[in-house]
Design a protein around this motif. Structure first.
Motif, PDB file in Angstrom:
ATOM      1  N   VAL A  14     -18.508  -5.961  36.363  1.00  0.00           N
ATOM      2  CA  VAL A  14     -17.318  -6.247  35.467  1.00  0.00           C
ATOM      3  C   VAL A  14     -17.787  -7.385  34.492  1.00  0.00           C
ATOM      4  CG1 VAL A  14     -15.117  -7.344  35.205  1.00  0.00           C
ATOM      5  CG2 VAL A  14     -15.466  -5.307  36.969  1.00  0.00           C
ATOM      6  N   ARG A  15     -18.288  -8.350  35.060  1.00  0.00           N
ATOM      7  CA  ARG A  15     -18.606  -9.489  34.170  1.00  0.00           C
ATOM      8  C   ARG A  15     -19.725  -9.307  33.183  1.00  0.00           C
ATOM      9  NH1 ARG A  15     -16.567 -14.371  35.564  1.00  0.00           N
ATOM     10  NH2 ARG A  15     -15.693 -14.609  37.533  1.00  0.00           N
ATOM     11  N   HIS A  16     -20.794  -8.381  33.780  1.00  0.00           N
ATOM     12  CA  HIS A  16     -21.637  -8.023  32.857  1.00  0.00           C
ATOM     13  C   HIS A  16     -21.120  -7.074  31.824  1.00  0.00           C
ATOM     14  CE1 HIS A  16     -25.500  -6.257  31.454  1.00  0.00           C
ATOM     15  NE2 HIS A  16     -24.893  -5.090  31.403  1.00  0.00           N
ATOM     16  N   LEU A  17     -20.355  -6.059  31.781  1.00  0.00           N
ATOM     17  CA  LEU A  17     -19.823  -5.391  30.962  1.00  0.00           C
ATOM     18  C   LEU A  17     -18.777  -5.992  29.902  1.00  0.00           C
ATOM     19  CD1 LEU A  17     -18.871  -2.056  33.238  1.00  0.00           C
ATOM     20  CD2 LEU A  17     -20.682  -2.170  31.386  1.00  0.00           C
ATOM     21  N   ALA A  18     -18.172  -7.162  30.508  1.00  0.00           N
ATOM     22  CA  ALA A  18     -17.403  -8.179  29.696  1.00  0.00           C
ATOM     23  C   ALA A  18     -18.218  -9.141  28.919  1.00  0.00           C
ATOM     24  CB  ALA A  18     -16.463  -8.779  30.505  1.00  0.00           C
ATOM     25  N   ASP A  19     -19.281  -9.768  29.607  1.00  0.00           N
ATOM     26  CA  ASP A  19     -19.826 -10.836  28.781  1.00  0.00           C
ATOM     27  C   ASP A  19     -20.962 -10.219  27.849  1.00  0.00           C
ATOM     28  OD1 ASP A  19     -18.243 -12.474  30.064  1.00  0.00           O
ATOM     29  OD2 ASP A  19     -19.724 -12.990  31.797  1.00  0.00           O
ATOM     30  N   VAL A  20     -21.911  -9.200  28.461  1.00  0.00           N
ATOM     31  CA  VAL A  20     -22.993  -8.745  27.677  1.00  0.00           C
ATOM     32  C   VAL A  20     -22.518  -7.606  26.741  1.00  0.00           C
ATOM     33  CG1 VAL A  20     -25.187  -7.579  27.972  1.00  0.00           C
ATOM     34  CG2 VAL A  20     -24.380  -9.392  29.702  1.00  0.00           C
ATOM     35  N   GLU A  21     -21.923  -6.764  27.182  1.00  0.00           N
ATOM     36  CA  GLU A  21     -21.561  -5.410  26.342  1.00  0.00           C
ATOM     37  C   GLU A  21     -20.076  -5.646  25.647  1.00  0.00           C
ATOM     38  OE1 GLU A  21     -22.182  -1.769  28.205  1.00  0.00           O
ATOM     39  OE2 GLU A  21     -23.863  -2.546  29.466  1.00  0.00           O
ATOM     40  N   ARG A  22     -19.505  -6.780  25.709  1.00  0.00           N
ATOM     41  CA  ARG A  22     -18.410  -7.073  25.240  1.00  0.00           C
ATOM     42  C   ARG A  22     -17.182  -5.990  25.262  1.00  0.00           C
ATOM     43  NH1 ARG A  22     -18.137 -12.284  25.018  1.00  0.00           N
ATOM     44  NH2 ARG A  22     -20.186 -13.348  23.749  1.00  0.00           N
ATOM     45  N   LEU A  23     -17.082  -5.310  26.332  1.00  0.00           N
ATOM     46  CA  LEU A  23     -16.163  -4.201  26.256  1.00  0.00           C
ATOM     47  C   LEU A  23     -14.767  -4.683  26.739  1.00  0.00           C
ATOM     48  CD1 LEU A  23     -18.210  -1.547  28.285  1.00  0.00           C
ATOM     49  CD2 LEU A  23     -18.000  -1.548  25.966  1.00  0.00           C
ATOM     50  N   SER A  24     -13.611  -4.246  26.356  1.00  0.00           N
ATOM     51  CA  SER A  24     -12.462  -4.672  26.667  1.00  0.00           C
ATOM     52  C   SER A  24     -12.080  -4.270  28.316  1.00  0.00           C
ATOM     53  CB  SER A  24     -11.383  -3.502  26.059  1.00  0.00           C
ATOM     54  OG  SER A  24     -11.233  -2.141  26.348  1.00  0.00           O
ATOM     55  N   ASN A  25     -10.938  -4.538  28.806  1.00  0.00           N
ATOM     56  CA  ASN A  25     -10.770  -4.546  30.174  1.00  0.00           C
ATOM     57  C   ASN A  25     -10.543  -2.870  30.543  1.00  0.00           C
ATOM     58  OD1 ASN A  25     -10.906  -7.246  30.307  1.00  0.00           O
ATOM     59  ND2 ASN A  25      -8.943  -7.558  31.327  1.00  0.00           N
ATOM     60  N   ARG A  26      -9.777  -2.434  29.467  1.00  0.00           N
ATOM     61  CA  ARG A  26      -9.464  -0.953  29.700  1.00  0.00           C
ATOM     62  C   ARG A  26     -11.035  -0.027  29.745  1.00  0.00           C
ATOM     63  NH1 ARG A  26      -4.042   0.109  29.794  1.00  0.00           N
ATOM     64  NH2 ARG A  26      -2.815  -1.382  29.192  1.00  0.00           N
ATOM     65  N   GLU A  27     -11.743  -0.500  28.827  1.00  0.00           N
ATOM     66  CA  GLU A  27     -13.096   0.425  28.855  1.00  0.00           C
ATOM     67  C   GLU A  27     -13.935   0.077  30.042  1.00  0.00           C
ATOM     68  OE1 GLU A  27     -15.892   2.912  27.773  1.00  0.00           O
ATOM     69  OE2 GLU A  27     -13.651   2.729  26.945  1.00  0.00           O
ATOM     70  N   ILE A  28     -13.985  -1.126  30.458  1.00  0.00           N
ATOM     71  CA  ILE A  28     -14.621  -1.402  31.872  1.00  0.00           C
ATOM     72  C   ILE A  28     -13.981  -0.637  32.883  1.00  0.00           C
ATOM     73  CG2 ILE A  28     -14.905  -3.168  33.429  1.00  0.00           C
ATOM     74  CD1 ILE A  28     -15.217  -5.117  30.912  1.00  0.00           C
ATOM     75  N   ALA A  29     -12.695  -0.571  32.926  1.00  0.00           N
ATOM     76  CA  ALA A  29     -11.838   0.201  33.963  1.00  0.00           C
ATOM     77  C   ALA A  29     -12.348   1.616  33.851  1.00  0.00           C
ATOM     78  CB  ALA A  29     -10.320   0.081  33.837  1.00  0.00           C
ATOM     79  N   ARG A  30     -12.362   2.196  32.601  1.00  0.00           N
ATOM     80  CA  ARG A  30     -12.605   3.507  32.393  1.00  0.00           C
ATOM     81  C   ARG A  30     -14.352   3.869  33.094  1.00  0.00           C
ATOM     82  NH1 ARG A  30      -9.308   3.343  28.544  1.00  0.00           N
ATOM     83  NH2 ARG A  30     -10.342   3.145  26.495  1.00  0.00           N
ATOM     84  N   ARG A  31     -15.066   2.967  32.749  1.00  0.00           N
ATOM     85  CA  ARG A  31     -16.513   3.109  33.063  1.00  0.00           C
ATOM     86  C   ARG A  31     -16.529   2.949  34.673  1.00  0.00           C
ATOM     87  NH1 ARG A  31     -20.833   0.584  28.816  1.00  0.00           N
ATOM     88  NH2 ARG A  31     -20.114   1.794  27.067  1.00  0.00           N
ATOM     89  N   LEU A  32     -15.899   2.159  35.296  1.00  0.00           N
ATOM     90  CA  LEU A  32     -16.274   1.953  36.525  1.00  0.00           C
ATOM     91  C   LEU A  32     -15.117   2.698  37.584  1.00  0.00           C
ATOM     92  CD1 LEU A  32     -16.653  -1.825  36.806  1.00  0.00           C
ATOM     93  CD2 LEU A  32     -18.405  -0.032  36.671  1.00  0.00           C
ATOM     94  N   GLY A  33     -14.217   3.159  36.889  1.00  0.00           N
ATOM     95  CA  GLY A  33     -13.158   3.877  37.815  1.00  0.00           C
ATOM     96  C   GLY A  33     -12.243   3.200  38.488  1.00  0.00           C
ATOM     97  N   ILE A  34     -11.908   2.072  37.988  1.00  0.00           N
ATOM     98  CA  ILE A  34     -10.880   1.251  38.583  1.00  0.00           C
ATOM     99  C   ILE A  34      -9.615   0.902  37.826  1.00  0.00           C
ATOM    100  CG2 ILE A  34     -12.651  -0.100  40.151  1.00  0.00           C
ATOM    101  CD1 ILE A  34     -12.929  -2.395  38.226  1.00  0.00           C
ATOM    102  N   HIS A  35      -8.523   0.073  38.216  1.00  0.00           N
ATOM    103  CA  HIS A  35      -7.629   0.047  37.329  1.00  0.00           C
ATOM    104  C   HIS A  35      -7.981  -1.389  36.484  1.00  0.00           C
ATOM    105  CE1 HIS A  35      -3.414  -1.064  36.361  1.00  0.00           C
ATOM    106  NE2 HIS A  35      -3.136   0.132  36.760  1.00  0.00           N
ATOM    107  N   HIS A  36      -7.316  -1.445  35.233  1.00  0.00           N
ATOM    108  CA  HIS A  36      -7.454  -2.410  34.168  1.00  0.00           C
ATOM    109  C   HIS A  36      -7.236  -3.831  34.815  1.00  0.00           C
ATOM    110  CE1 HIS A  36      -3.498  -2.709  32.609  1.00  0.00           C
ATOM    111  NE2 HIS A  36      -3.541  -1.502  32.841  1.00  0.00           N
ATOM    112  N   ARG A  37      -6.105  -3.766  35.821  1.00  0.00           N
ATOM    113  CA  ARG A  37      -5.631  -5.025  36.332  1.00  0.00           C
ATOM    114  C   ARG A  37      -6.849  -5.635  37.184  1.00  0.00           C
ATOM    115  NH1 ARG A  37       0.425  -3.327  37.480  1.00  0.00           N
ATOM    116  NH2 ARG A  37       1.214  -3.297  35.222  1.00  0.00           N
ATOM    117  N   THR A  38      -7.402  -4.445  38.118  1.00  0.00           N
ATOM    118  CA  THR A  38      -8.398  -5.137  38.852  1.00  0.00           C
ATOM    119  C   THR A  38      -9.603  -5.697  37.928  1.00  0.00           C
ATOM    120  OG1 THR A  38      -7.914  -3.239  40.377  1.00  0.00           O
ATOM    121  CG2 THR A  38     -10.260  -4.387  40.553  1.00  0.00           C
ATOM    122  N   VAL A  39      -9.796  -5.140  36.978  1.00  0.00           N
ATOM    123  CA  VAL A  39     -10.721  -5.792  36.038  1.00  0.00           C
ATOM    124  C   VAL A  39     -10.401  -7.328  35.566  1.00  0.00           C
ATOM    125  CG1 VAL A  39     -11.943  -5.676  33.706  1.00  0.00           C
ATOM    126  CG2 VAL A  39     -11.745  -3.536  34.986  1.00  0.00           C
TER     127      VAL A  39
END
Length: 144
Positions: free
Chosen positions: A18-43
């Motif tokens: 999650v940290r890599h996707l947020a910090d390095v790839e600058r993705l939104s919480n919802r996009e990270i959630a979609r990629r990892l298959g978890i809820h955006h609140r978990t992100v």
């Protein structure tokens, strides 16, 4: 919900992803959630959690790095078999992902004994007189 990448199996691995996707790839919480298959609140919870302390490059008692200047990557020298990985995952605390302190102490003690064996074998080999044939002495073998 379709996922691009499967969710990492441990809490620490998921938070690192999650940290890599947020910090390095600058993705939104919802996009990270979609990629990892978890809820955006978990992100959001994973990003709000304290970052883990940076790992040391080498163990405190490890031998010095080679003088070539090459950086040594921290990794396991031998892959763990699937049963050992499964056993460690079962023993890990489900909330923190940490292994029990007693298990870590036992692993550390076994590693210290092995290091001491290696050190004694090296000292014995260096103390041996050089053979007259000009060949280097035979390598000492340390039993496991």
């Amino acid at each position: 919900m379709t996922t691009t990448n499967p969710t990492p199996t441990t809490l620490g691995a998921r938070r690192a992803a999650v940290r890599h996707l947020a910090d390095v790839e600058r993705l939104s919480n919802r996009e990270i959630a979609r990629r990892l298959g978890i809820h955006h609140r978990t992100v959001a919870r994973d990003l709000a959690a304290p970052a883990p302390a940076p790992a040391e490059e080498t163990a405190p008692d490890a031998p010095d790095a080679p003088t070539s200047g090459a950086r040594i990557e921290t990794r396991l020298l031998h892959p763990l078999d699937p049963q050992t990985i499964q056993d460690l995952n079962v023993l890990a605390d489900p909330r923190t992902g940490a292994l029990p302190a007693g298990l870590l102490r036992a692993i550390h003690a076994a590693a210290e004994r092995r290091r001491a064996d290696w050190q004694r074998a090296t000292e014995r080999r260096l103390a041996e007189p050089a053979p007259a044939s000009g060949r280097p002495p035979a390598r000492a073998h340390v039993a496991p």
